[in-house]
Design an enzyme around this catalytic site. Structure first.
Site, PDB file in Angstrom:
ATOM      1  N   TYR A  91       0.883  -1.173   0.000  1.00 11.72           N
ATOM      2  CA  TYR A  91       0.000   0.000   0.000  1.00 11.72           C
ATOM      3  C   TYR A  91       0.913   1.212   0.000  1.00 11.72           C
ATOM      4  O   TYR A  91       2.072   1.130  -0.436  1.00 11.72           O
ATOM      5  CB  TYR A  91      -0.896  -0.130   1.250  1.00 11.72           C
ATOM      6  CG  TYR A  91      -2.023   0.855   1.363  1.00 11.72           C
ATOM      7  CD1 TYR A  91      -2.971   0.990   0.348  1.00 11.72           C
ATOM      8  CD2 TYR A  91      -2.167   1.637   2.512  1.00 11.72           C
ATOM      9  CE1 TYR A  91      -4.010   1.906   0.482  1.00 11.72           C
ATOM     10  CE2 TYR A  91      -3.212   2.542   2.641  1.00 11.72           C
ATOM     11  CZ  TYR A  91      -4.132   2.671   1.620  1.00 11.72           C
ATOM     12  OH  TYR A  91      -5.155   3.570   1.744  1.00 11.72           O
ATOM     13  N   ARG A 144      -6.450  10.564 -10.526  1.00 11.47           N
ATOM     14  CA  ARG A 144      -5.712  11.157  -9.400  1.00 11.47           C
ATOM     15  C   ARG A 144      -5.229  10.028  -8.517  1.00 11.47           C
ATOM     16  O   ARG A 144      -5.848   9.683  -7.520  1.00 11.47           O
ATOM     17  CB  ARG A 144      -6.646  12.122  -8.656  1.00 11.47           C
ATOM     18  CG  ARG A 144      -6.003  13.098  -7.733  1.00 11.47           C
ATOM     19  CD  ARG A 144      -5.554  12.468  -6.409  1.00 11.47           C
ATOM     20  NE  ARG A 144      -6.586  12.284  -5.424  1.00 11.47           N
ATOM     21  CZ  ARG A 144      -6.647  11.223  -4.609  1.00 11.47           C
ATOM     22  NH1 ARG A 144      -5.773  10.245  -4.682  1.00 11.47           N
ATOM     23  NH2 ARG A 144      -7.614  11.131  -3.728  1.00 11.47           N
ATOM     24  N   LYS A 162      -6.076  -1.612  -2.465  1.00 15.00           N
ATOM     25  CA  LYS A 162      -7.189  -1.375  -1.530  1.00 15.00           C
ATOM     26  C   LYS A 162      -7.878  -2.700  -1.199  1.00 15.00           C
ATOM     27  O   LYS A 162      -8.250  -2.958  -0.054  1.00 15.00           O
ATOM     28  CB  LYS A 162      -8.203  -0.404  -2.146  1.00 15.00           C
ATOM     29  CG  LYS A 162      -7.665   1.013  -2.318  1.00 15.00           C
ATOM     30  CD  LYS A 162      -7.782   1.823  -1.041  1.00 15.00           C
ATOM     31  CE  LYS A 162      -7.128   3.187  -1.198  1.00 15.00           C
ATOM     32  NZ  LYS A 162      -7.219   4.016   0.003  1.00 15.00           N
ATOM     33  N   GLU A 234     -12.559   5.104  -6.101  1.00 18.55           N
ATOM     34  CA  GLU A 234     -11.215   5.386  -5.579  1.00 18.55           C
ATOM     35  C   GLU A 234     -10.403   6.198  -6.582  1.00 18.55           C
ATOM     36  O   GLU A 234     -10.335   5.854  -7.771  1.00 18.55           O
ATOM     37  CB  GLU A 234     -10.510   4.047  -5.301  1.00 18.55           C
ATOM     38  CG  GLU A 234      -9.220   4.170  -4.529  1.00 18.55           C
ATOM     39  CD  GLU A 234      -9.426   4.578  -3.067  1.00 18.55           C
ATOM     40  OE1 GLU A 234     -10.270   3.981  -2.393  1.00 18.55           O
ATOM     41  OE2 GLU A 234      -8.735   5.513  -2.630  1.00 18.55           O
ATOM     42  N   ASP A 235      -9.805   7.247  -6.096  1.00 17.96           N
ATOM     43  CA  ASP A 235      -8.829   8.031  -6.866  1.00 17.96           C
ATOM     44  C   ASP A 235      -9.367   8.523  -8.214  1.00 17.96           C
ATOM     45  O   ASP A 235      -8.660   8.465  -9.240  1.00 17.96           O
ATOM     46  CB  ASP A 235      -7.509   7.263  -7.003  1.00 17.96           C
ATOM     47  CG  ASP A 235      -6.763   7.211  -5.669  1.00 17.96           C
ATOM     48  OD1 ASP A 235      -7.337   7.623  -4.636  1.00 17.96           O
ATOM     49  OD2 ASP A 235      -5.607   6.763  -5.648  1.00 17.96           O
ATOM     50  N   ASP A 257     -14.077   6.589  -1.277  1.00 16.02           N
ATOM     51  CA  ASP A 257     -13.104   6.440  -0.194  1.00 16.02           C
ATOM     52  C   ASP A 257     -12.326   7.729   0.057  1.00 16.02           C
ATOM     53  O   ASP A 257     -12.034   8.066   1.208  1.00 16.02           O
ATOM     54  CB  ASP A 257     -12.148   5.312  -0.595  1.00 16.02           C
ATOM     55  CG  ASP A 257     -11.195   4.942   0.508  1.00 16.02           C
ATOM     56  OD1 ASP A 257     -11.610   4.982   1.682  1.00 16.02           O
ATOM     57  OD2 ASP A 257     -10.042   4.606   0.206  1.00 16.02           O
ATOM     58  N   ASP A 258     -11.997   8.443  -1.005  1.00 13.99           N
ATOM     59  CA  ASP A 258     -11.176   9.654  -0.849  1.00 13.99           C
ATOM     60  C   ASP A 258     -11.959  10.773  -0.178  1.00 13.99           C
ATOM     61  O   ASP A 258     -11.390  11.599   0.535  1.00 13.99           O
ATOM     62  CB  ASP A 258     -10.650  10.105  -2.215  1.00 13.99           C
ATOM     63  CG  ASP A 258      -9.828   9.005  -2.835  1.00 13.99           C
ATOM     64  OD1 ASP A 258      -8.776   8.675  -2.280  1.00 13.99           O
ATOM     65  OD2 ASP A 258     -10.266   8.435  -3.854  1.00 13.99           O
ATOM     66  N   ASN A 405      -0.512  11.725   0.140  1.00  8.60           N
ATOM     67  CA  ASN A 405       0.247  10.509  -0.161  1.00  8.60           C
ATOM     68  C   ASN A 405       0.866  10.604  -1.554  1.00  8.60           C
ATOM     69  O   ASN A 405       0.351  11.347  -2.389  1.00  8.60           O
ATOM     70  CB  ASN A 405      -0.701   9.297  -0.139  1.00  8.60           C
ATOM     71  CG  ASN A 405      -1.245   9.025   1.247  1.00  8.60           C
ATOM     72  OD1 ASN A 405      -0.508   9.059   2.209  1.00  8.60           O
ATOM     73  ND2 ASN A 405      -2.535   8.774   1.329  1.00  8.60           N
TER      74      ASN A 405
HETATM   75  N1  LIG Z   1      -4.473  10.046   4.069  1.00 11.74           N
HETATM   76  C1  LIG Z   1      -5.498   9.595   3.385  1.00 11.74           C
HETATM   77  O1  LIG Z   1      -6.199   8.659   3.780  1.00 11.74           O
HETATM   78  C2  LIG Z   1      -5.824  10.227   2.078  1.00 11.74           C
HETATM   79  C3  LIG Z   1      -4.969  11.098   1.493  1.00 11.74           C
HETATM   80  N2  LIG Z   1      -5.289  11.673   0.307  1.00 11.74           N
HETATM   81  C4  LIG Z   1      -4.261  12.503  -0.303  1.00 11.74           C
HETATM   82  O2  LIG Z   1      -4.690  13.840  -0.309  1.00 11.74           O
HETATM   83  C5  LIG Z   1      -4.163  14.489  -1.454  1.00 11.74           C
HETATM   84  C6  LIG Z   1      -5.299  15.212  -2.151  1.00 11.74           C
HETATM   85  O3  LIG Z   1      -6.271  14.301  -2.557  1.00 11.74           O
HETATM   86  P1  LIG Z   1      -7.671  14.823  -3.140  1.00 11.74           P
HETATM   87  O4  LIG Z   1      -8.282  15.785  -2.233  1.00 11.74           O
HETATM   88  O5  LIG Z   1      -8.438  13.641  -3.530  1.00 11.74           O
HETATM   89  O6  LIG Z   1      -7.159  15.570  -4.453  1.00 11.74           O
HETATM   90  P2  LIG Z   1      -7.933  16.636  -5.316  1.00 11.74           P
HETATM   91  O7  LIG Z   1      -7.271  16.655  -6.628  1.00 11.74           O
HETATM   92  O8  LIG Z   1      -9.385  16.407  -5.244  1.00 11.74           O
HETATM   93  O9  LIG Z   1      -7.626  18.021  -4.550  1.00 11.74           O
HETATM   94  C7  LIG Z   1      -6.359  18.555  -4.434  1.00 11.74           C
HETATM   95  C8  LIG Z   1      -6.481  19.921  -3.814  1.00 11.74           C
HETATM   96  O10 LIG Z   1      -5.179  20.431  -3.584  1.00 11.74           O
HETATM   97  C9  LIG Z   1      -5.167  21.780  -4.017  1.00 11.74           C
HETATM   98  N3  LIG Z   1      -3.838  22.215  -4.374  1.00 11.74           N
HETATM   99  C10 LIG Z   1      -3.061  21.839  -5.416  1.00 11.74           C
HETATM  100  N4  LIG Z   1      -1.915  22.529  -5.407  1.00 11.74           N
HETATM  101  C11 LIG Z   1      -1.981  23.367  -4.354  1.00 11.74           C
HETATM  102  C12 LIG Z   1      -1.122  24.367  -3.841  1.00 11.74           C
HETATM  103  N5  LIG Z   1       0.053  24.627  -4.412  1.00 11.74           N
HETATM  104  N6  LIG Z   1      -1.518  25.041  -2.749  1.00 11.74           N
HETATM  105  C13 LIG Z   1      -2.700  24.796  -2.172  1.00 11.74           C
HETATM  106  N7  LIG Z   1      -3.561  23.865  -2.607  1.00 11.74           N
HETATM  107  C14 LIG Z   1      -3.198  23.163  -3.697  1.00 11.74           C
HETATM  108  C15 LIG Z   1      -6.100  21.821  -5.202  1.00 11.74           C
HETATM  109  O11 LIG Z   1      -6.474  23.163  -5.429  1.00 11.74           O
HETATM  110  P3  LIG Z   1      -7.551  23.606  -6.554  1.00 11.74           P
HETATM  111  O12 LIG Z   1      -8.877  23.193  -5.986  1.00 11.74           O
HETATM  112  O13 LIG Z   1      -7.382  25.065  -6.621  1.00 11.74           O
HETATM  113  O14 LIG Z   1      -7.184  22.879  -7.789  1.00 11.74           O
HETATM  114  C16 LIG Z   1      -7.211  20.927  -4.698  1.00 11.74           C
HETATM  115  O15 LIG Z   1      -8.130  21.676  -3.950  1.00 11.74           O
HETATM  116  C17 LIG Z   1      -3.495  13.399  -2.285  1.00 11.74           C
HETATM  117  O16 LIG Z   1      -2.113  13.435  -2.067  1.00 11.74           O
HETATM  118  C18 LIG Z   1      -4.036  12.117  -1.732  1.00 11.74           C
HETATM  119  O17 LIG Z   1      -3.104  11.065  -1.810  1.00 11.74           O
HETATM  120  C19 LIG Z   1      -6.477  11.456  -0.316  1.00 11.74           C
HETATM  121  C20 LIG Z   1      -7.373  10.587   0.209  1.00 11.74           C
HETATM  122  C21 LIG Z   1      -7.074   9.851   1.431  1.00 11.74           C
HETATM  123  C1  LIG Z   2      -5.157   6.896   0.841  1.00  9.14           C
HETATM  124  C2  LIG Z   2      -5.860   7.306  -0.361  1.00  9.14           C
HETATM  125  O1  LIG Z   2      -6.957   6.841  -0.619  1.00  9.14           O
HETATM  126  C3  LIG Z   2      -5.247   8.242  -1.247  1.00  9.14           C
HETATM  127  O2  LIG Z   2      -4.187   8.777  -0.933  1.00  9.14           O
HETATM  128  O3  LIG Z   2      -5.816   8.476  -2.304  1.00  9.14           O
HETATM  129 MG   LIG Z   3      -7.475   7.134  -2.641  1.00  8.50          MG
END
Ligand SMILES: NC(=O)C1=CN([C@@H]2O[C@H](COP(=O)(O)OP(=O)(O)OC[C@H]3O[C@@H](n4cnc5c(N)ncnc54)[C@H](OP(=O)(O)O)[C@@H]3O)[C@@H](O)[C@H]2O)C=CC1
Ligand SMILES: CC(=O)C(=O)O
Ligand SMILES: [Mg+2]
Length: 549
Positions: A91, A144, A162, A234-235, A257-258, A405
């Site tokens: 993972y 993503r 997953k 997912e993603d 999940d995200d 991540n």
């Molecule tokens: N720990 C966990 O369990 C999980 C972790 N994650 C991680 O979270 C991260 C984001 O995932 P997710 O929300 O799905 O992704 P999205 O693509 O949906 O969102 C990413 C966000 O980050 C913003 N962003 C990008 N660049 C910048 C910057 N330079 N400054 C500020 N904000 C920025 C984007 O802004 P804008 O809206 O303006 O484009 C957007 O709002 C990933 O790395 C993912 O791996 C996700 C799910 C679970």
């Molecule tokens: C953990 C997870 O689901 C992610 O980083 O997208």
């Molecule tokens: Mg995910």
């Protein structure tokens, strides 16, 4: 099944563990080496030694995928009994490297890639999947993948990974898990330019063509496996994730999940932090700033809002506890480019706050003085020393979660968070970091892994056991409460806001129980759950090493 065919079947094969009697009975004597039968514990130990000897992340990943494809019991016994060691190999973070290199890996195929070029034939293609019964489908369009972006068909490592966790941490039989990549193209030139690329060499489709294709898949899966099969999105990219969830959440048994799994694990960590001395013990006395306003951020903030509403805070007030900074700066009412998803968290900003809105995260933290800073932005290092110090100067125990991540995308490391707050930060990360001992400090600090892997295996198990028709938000709330409740004093002493990762099978049994009860309370259960106490659930979970290790 007997003879060579049993050795070629990962579900039946026990290789050198067959006793001499079994070898005769199953006609595999001579097909396995003659040494005395080995135990599962011995084989697991040998596997761990082998893994330690391998030179890098990818070779370990490849080796494990071969073990999985040849001897499922060995794989899952090893995983379930050594989660701390094996989770990072199958993972995050290893799966990130694996996906980046998927086209070049020497691994057996696992899962189904369904190409958009097969539109109109999805049902026929699903018929190629060899299993008649499927409890859980994890599906991704791979736009993503973690914080690594659009990896096209290479993203298969994620649905596969997953679902490995569904079995290794949630006790769902691997035979009843289906990983799916919807290959709708890929817009990342470096992925497609590899001549060995395993996906369709075309740009992503979007609009109606995309929607029709996703719909065809969901309808076909429901038709083939039935309405109680759980679909985990997912993603998916930001423009589709919430949209698809809203389109399907009332129609099929599904969750994203995200958005929702992350929300639940994020809230669990926050609820736990409230029990740590030096942190305001009432959720309504907190203010969170999120860096990143995508699936994960909006998901967590929405569930925090629900948790506050549950405590009697009016929804409007509750939302105001969460502020967002996206790639354009602070999100506030009246700013340009505020999407529908962000709008509920675009608050009236005072002139002082507006003045710092375009000045970057440090100024926002100075202006808003949050109690918690949550990173879901994919930007490594975006929680700079200055920002972490500022969090430390306005809070006795600042909550700092760097949830992006894989490790290479974390907003800050555990060591940075602790060092710049003199060990006062309550830190969690999406990918694992080791414990930290600061100079002059007696105790070591243990970062929690704020990853949705704490949630989805147990949530899915509960949904499957209950035969839940839908996945309401209250199930995510109950999962968060459950995880938080399971954090013991020992963990709190070292500032860790999550339970010990190695007890994930037990954690999942607790979550599944709570989810079954919630399904029943809402009359969403197709199956009787009255007999399903935690012990019974734990006993029926898939566990090949049970009693042998
Ligand atoms: N720990 C966990 O369990 C999980 C972790 N994650 C991680 O979270 C991260 C984001 O995932 P997710 O929300 O799905 O992704 P999205 O693509 O949906 O969102 C990413 C966000 O980050 C913003 N962003 C990008 N660049 C910048 C910057 N330079 N400054 C500020 N904000 C920025 C984007 O802004 P804008 O809206 O303006 O484009 C957007 O709002 C990933 O790395 C993912 O791996 C996700 C799910 C679970
Ligand atoms: C953990 C997870 O689901 C992610 O980083 O997208
Ligand atoms: Mg995910």
């Amino acid at each position: 099944m007997s003879g060579q065919s049993i050795l070629l079947n990962a579900r039946e094969n026990r290789g050198r563990r067959f006793s001499s009697h079994e070898r005769d009975q199953l006609r595999v004597t001579g097909l396995v080496p003659p040494a005395r039968a080995r135990t599962l514990a011995q084989e697991v130990e040998r596997l761990l030694i082998r893994l330690r000897a391998l030179p890098n992340v990818l070779s370990r990943y490849e080796h494990l995928m071969h073990v999985l494809a040849s001897d499922e019991a060995l794989f899952f016994a090893a995983a379930q009994n050594n989660l701390r060691t094996l989770l990072p190999m199958i993972y995050t973070p290893a799966v990130g490297d694996a996906c980046l290199n998927y086209s070049d890996l020497a691994i057996p195929n696992r899962g189904m890639w369904i190409g958009v070029d097969q539109k109109g034939r999805v049902k026929d293609i699903l018929a190629n999947w060899p299993e008649r019964n499927v409890d859980v489908i994890v599906v991704s369009d791979c736009e993503r993948i973690l914080g690594l972006g659009d990896l096209g068909a290479n993203g298969m490592g994620i649905p596969v990974g997953k679902l490995l966790l569904y079995s290794a941490c949630g006790g769902i039989n691997p035979a009843r898990c289906l990983p799916v990549v919807l290959d709708v193209g890929c817009n990342t030139p470096s992925i497609r330019s590899n001549e060995a690329y395993i996906g369709l060499d075309q740009d992503r489709v979007s609009g109606q063509d995309y929607d029709d294709f996703v719909h065809e898949f969901i309808a076909s899966a429901m038709e083939k496996y039935g309405k109680s099969t759980l679909i985990q999105f997912e993603d998916f990219g930001n423009s589709n994730a919430l949209r698809l969830l809203n389109k399907y959440r009332e129609k099929v048994c599904c969750f994203n999940d995200d958005i929702q799994g992350t929300a639940s694990v994020g809230l669990a960590g926050i609820l736990t932090a409230l029990r740590i001395p030096g942190v305001a013990s009432d959720l309504k006395d907190h203010k969170f700033v999120f860096l990143g306003a995508g699936s994960a951020g909006i998901g967590i903030a929405s569930l925090i809002t629900l948790a506050l509403v549950r405590e009697g805070v009016p929804e409007d007030e509750a939302r105001k506890k969460c502020w967002f900074v996206d790639s354009r700066g602070l999100v506030y009412k009246g700013r340009a480019n505020v999407s529908d998803a962000k709008a509920p968290f675009a608050h009236e900003a005072s002139p002082e706050v507006q003045a710092v809105a375009n000045a970057g995260l440090l100024e926002v933290v100075k202006g808003l003085k949050p109690t918690g800073l949550i990173g879901v932005s994919t930007i490594r290092g975006s929680f700079s020393e200055d920002i972490i110090r500022e969090m430390g100067s306005v809070n006795e125990r600042p909550i700092i979660f760097a949830l992006s991540n894989p490790t290479s995308k974390a907003e800050c490391t555990a060591e940075e968070a602790y060092k710049f707050t003199e060990g006062r930060a309550i830190y969690a990360s999406g990918s694992p970091f080791g414990s930290v001992q600061l100079p002059g400090h007696h105790t070591h600090l243990v970062p929690g892994q704020g990853n949705n892997s704490y949630i989805f295996p147990g949530l899915g198990l509960g949904i499957v056991l209950a035969g839940a028709r839908h996945v309401p938000e209250s199930m995510l709330l109950t999962a968060a409460d459950t995880v938080s409740r399971l954090v013991d004093e020992e963990q709190l002493q070292v500032s860790c806001v999550y339970p010990d990762l190695s007890s994930l099978m037990d954690i999942s049994a607790h979550i599944a129980h709570a989810v079954c009860q919630e399904a029943k309370a809402l009359s969403l259960n197709e199956k009787n759950v009255d007999h399903l106490d935690i012990k019974t659930i734990r006993e029926i979970m898939y566990e090949p090493g049970r009693g042998q290790i």
